[in-house]
Design a protein around this motif. Sequence first.
Motif, PDB file in Angstrom:
ATOM      1  N   ALA A   1     -68.774  36.517 -72.619  1.00  0.00           N
ATOM      2  CA  ALA A   1     -70.231  36.547 -72.742  1.00  0.00           C
ATOM      3  C   ALA A   1     -70.923  36.602 -71.382  1.00  0.00           C
ATOM      4  CB  ALA A   1     -70.716  35.323 -73.508  1.00  0.00           C
ATOM      5  N   GLY A   2     -70.149  36.565 -70.305  1.00  0.00           N
ATOM      6  CA  GLY A   2     -70.751  36.594 -68.979  1.00  0.00           C
ATOM      7  C   GLY A   2     -71.284  35.258 -68.522  1.00  0.00           C
ATOM      8  N   VAL A   3     -70.766  34.177 -69.096  1.00  0.00           N
ATOM      9  CA  VAL A   3     -71.183  32.823 -68.715  1.00  0.00           C
ATOM     10  C   VAL A   3     -70.161  32.244 -67.749  1.00  0.00           C
ATOM     11  CG1 VAL A   3     -71.601  30.475 -69.546  1.00  0.00           C
ATOM     12  CG2 VAL A   3     -72.384  32.431 -70.897  1.00  0.00           C
ATOM     13  N   ARG A   4     -70.621  31.683 -66.657  1.00  0.00           N
ATOM     14  CA  ARG A   4     -69.706  31.063 -65.694  1.00  0.00           C
ATOM     15  C   ARG A   4     -69.023  29.855 -66.309  1.00  0.00           C
ATOM     16  NH1 ARG A   4     -72.993  29.545 -60.650  1.00  0.00           N
ATOM     17  NH2 ARG A   4     -71.533  27.814 -60.527  1.00  0.00           N
ATOM     18  N   CYS A   5     -67.703  29.821 -66.218  1.00  0.00           N
ATOM     19  CA  CYS A   5     -66.963  28.691 -66.773  1.00  0.00           C
ATOM     20  C   CYS A   5     -65.707  28.460 -65.945  1.00  0.00           C
ATOM     21  CB  CYS A   5     -66.590  28.940 -68.235  1.00  0.00           C
ATOM     22  SG  CYS A   5     -65.664  27.596 -69.003  1.00  0.00           S
ATOM     23  N   GLU A   6     -65.582  27.276 -65.391  1.00  0.00           N
ATOM     24  CA  GLU A   6     -64.381  26.891 -64.669  1.00  0.00           C
ATOM     25  C   GLU A   6     -63.535  26.002 -65.563  1.00  0.00           C
ATOM     26  OE1 GLU A   6     -62.924  24.657 -60.546  1.00  0.00           O
ATOM     27  OE2 GLU A   6     -65.064  24.927 -60.970  1.00  0.00           O
ATOM     28  N   LEU A   7     -62.277  26.341 -65.713  1.00  0.00           N
ATOM     29  CA  LEU A   7     -61.357  25.580 -66.554  1.00  0.00           C
ATOM     30  C   LEU A   7     -60.267  24.964 -65.685  1.00  0.00           C
ATOM     31  CD1 LEU A   7     -60.079  24.656 -69.236  1.00  0.00           C
ATOM     32  CD2 LEU A   7     -58.976  26.916 -69.364  1.00  0.00           C
ATOM     33  N   GLU A   8     -60.097  23.663 -65.820  1.00  0.00           N
ATOM     34  CA  GLU A   8     -59.006  22.949 -65.158  1.00  0.00           C
ATOM     35  C   GLU A   8     -58.087  22.364 -66.218  1.00  0.00           C
ATOM     36  OE1 GLU A   8     -61.176  21.495 -61.017  1.00  0.00           O
ATOM     37  OE2 GLU A   8     -60.533  20.002 -62.512  1.00  0.00           O
ATOM     38  N   LEU A   9     -56.827  22.768 -66.201  1.00  0.00           N
ATOM     39  CA  LEU A   9     -55.821  22.199 -67.093  1.00  0.00           C
ATOM     40  C   LEU A   9     -54.942  21.264 -66.262  1.00  0.00           C
ATOM     41  CD1 LEU A   9     -54.910  25.349 -69.206  1.00  0.00           C
ATOM     42  CD2 LEU A   9     -56.329  23.399 -69.882  1.00  0.00           C
ATOM     43  N   TRP A  10     -55.110  19.986 -66.503  1.00  0.00           N
ATOM     44  CA  TRP A  10     -54.386  18.972 -65.749  1.00  0.00           C
ATOM     45  C   TRP A  10     -53.045  18.697 -66.414  1.00  0.00           C
ATOM     46  CZ3 TRP A  10     -56.244  15.586 -61.640  1.00  0.00           C
ATOM     47  CH2 TRP A  10     -57.448  16.039 -61.082  1.00  0.00           C
ATOM     48  N   PRO A  11     -51.985  18.593 -65.635  1.00  0.00           N
ATOM     49  CA  PRO A  11     -50.681  18.323 -66.235  1.00  0.00           C
ATOM     50  C   PRO A  11     -50.695  16.983 -66.969  1.00  0.00           C
ATOM     51  CG  PRO A  11     -50.605  18.012 -63.849  1.00  0.00           C
ATOM     52  CD  PRO A  11     -51.913  18.650 -64.158  1.00  0.00           C
ATOM     53  N   GLY A  12     -50.143  16.979 -68.167  1.00  0.00           N
ATOM     54  CA  GLY A  12     -50.143  15.760 -68.968  1.00  0.00           C
ATOM     55  C   GLY A  12     -50.594  16.033 -70.381  1.00  0.00           C
ATOM     56  N   ARG A  13     -50.588  14.987 -71.206  1.00  0.00           N
ATOM     57  CA  ARG A  13     -50.786  15.172 -72.642  1.00  0.00           C
ATOM     58  C   ARG A  13     -51.829  14.230 -73.233  1.00  0.00           C
ATOM     59  NH1 ARG A  13     -44.899  13.963 -74.550  1.00  0.00           N
ATOM     60  NH2 ARG A  13     -45.727  14.536 -76.605  1.00  0.00           N
ATOM     61  N   ILE A  14     -52.462  13.397 -72.430  1.00  0.00           N
ATOM     62  CA  ILE A  14     -53.390  12.404 -72.967  1.00  0.00           C
ATOM     63  C   ILE A  14     -54.776  13.023 -73.159  1.00  0.00           C
ATOM     64  CG2 ILE A  14     -54.492  10.173 -72.625  1.00  0.00           C
ATOM     65  CD1 ILE A  14     -51.531   9.932 -73.146  1.00  0.00           C
ATOM     66  N   HIS A  15     -55.286  12.940 -74.369  1.00  0.00           N
ATOM     67  CA  HIS A  15     -56.597  13.469 -74.732  1.00  0.00           C
ATOM     68  C   HIS A  15     -57.695  12.653 -74.041  1.00  0.00           C
ATOM     69  CE1 HIS A  15     -59.627  15.330 -77.228  1.00  0.00           C
ATOM     70  NE2 HIS A  15     -59.955  14.183 -77.796  1.00  0.00           N
ATOM     71  N   VAL A  16     -58.648  13.353 -73.404  1.00  0.00           N
ATOM     72  CA  VAL A  16     -59.751  12.712 -72.667  1.00  0.00           C
ATOM     73  C   VAL A  16     -59.186  11.619 -71.746  1.00  0.00           C
ATOM     74  CG1 VAL A  16     -62.097  11.802 -72.833  1.00  0.00           C
ATOM     75  CG2 VAL A  16     -61.196  13.138 -74.718  1.00  0.00           C
ATOM     76  N   PHE A  17     -58.219  12.001 -70.937  1.00  0.00           N
ATOM     77  CA  PHE A  17     -57.588  11.061 -70.022  1.00  0.00           C
ATOM     78  C   PHE A  17     -58.563  10.505 -68.994  1.00  0.00           C
ATOM     79  CE2 PHE A  17     -57.225  15.202 -68.001  1.00  0.00           C
ATOM     80  CZ  PHE A  17     -57.487  14.949 -66.664  1.00  0.00           C
ATOM     81  N   GLN A  18     -59.672  11.205 -68.771  1.00  0.00           N
ATOM     82  CA  GLN A  18     -60.677  10.756 -67.797  1.00  0.00           C
ATOM     83  C   GLN A  18     -61.260   9.392 -68.175  1.00  0.00           C
ATOM     84  OE1 GLN A  18     -60.656  13.599 -69.466  1.00  0.00           O
ATOM     85  NE2 GLN A  18     -60.828  15.345 -68.072  1.00  0.00           N
ATOM     86  N   ALA A  19     -61.193   9.053 -69.468  1.00  0.00           N
ATOM     87  CA  ALA A  19     -61.761   7.792 -69.947  1.00  0.00           C
ATOM     88  C   ALA A  19     -60.794   6.626 -69.827  1.00  0.00           C
ATOM     89  CB  ALA A  19     -62.199   7.945 -71.403  1.00  0.00           C
TER      90      ALA A  19
END
Length: 324
Positions: A273-291
């Motif tokens: 769609a022409g929308v800027r999007c940066e994707l980071e795939l962090w190694p690991g398997r924990i959902h919403v690990f940032q929390a």
Amino acid sequence: MGTSGAGVPRSASLRAQLAAVASVAGLRQVNGLLPANRAGIWAGRGLIAGVMAAFGPTLPGTSVVQVEVGGLRGEWVRAAGVEHGEQAIYYIHGSGYVVCSARTHRGLASRLSKATGLPVFLIDYRLAPEHRFPAAAEDVAAGYRWLLEKGYRAADLVIGGDSAGGHLALDLLLHNDRTGIDQPAGAFMFSPLIDLTLTLAEQQDRRRPDPMAPASAGRRLVRLYTRGQPADSPRLRLEIPPGAALPPLFVQAGAEEMLSDDARRLRGMADAAGVRCELELWPGRIHVFQALPLLVPEAGPALRRAAEFVRSALAEAQIRERVS
């Protein structure tokens, strides 16, 4: 855009790997067995609240101010030393639309506030099965309008969301685009749920079991919110139309978690769609690990990268306003 950056590690930490293995044997099994009835939902809400409190507690000195205006509920979260100013983060928690709340995500919000130096408004939207579609989406849109009415300019806001909150965040951006409401400076999402049928999640779950819950359990939760709605409803099966006036997006997910393909799909839709999007795939398997910083050491570095996006998006929005 790429799927990693200079600050994204090549492999998961030993602690994160051990946490995933233990969670597959424990939390996944419990979540898979919980029935989608009143008792099961009550137990699920308590279980997730306990996990979030244990492994992602609220930072000491955090200020929390409850907000209840008409039907709108939420809370302002400010880390120690952070004051209210002209800029803020509007955060939409995940839950499968059923199990979480502003309270469960207070710890994550406090860390976002500390990392960015900004206050975070956590919307406490209505949950299913007590409130079905479009209750959550309506509350999220009402929260954004409330911030604008309070005097925040759209260009001074950044939206964040995780899991189902990512779906709600994208729905809000598309709603803004359709109705001519000013867009925020940017939006970041952790492990966004994009495919509400969980077909993508199920395929990933077959390849390697997700530590948090089977895809079938996630599907049961989502159906409590979407029951009675056609699967191809444009508010549920979200599509980014070509030329959509969406702000820059920043997406993080675990490379092997259940919703990793959802994150890839979002990036693919945005690119098309022409929308800027940066994707980071962090190694690991924990959902919403940032929390969960006490469980997954990568949570801190990932949040710092999200904070960098927030600062960059706000700065770019100010530049665009000056030259327009």
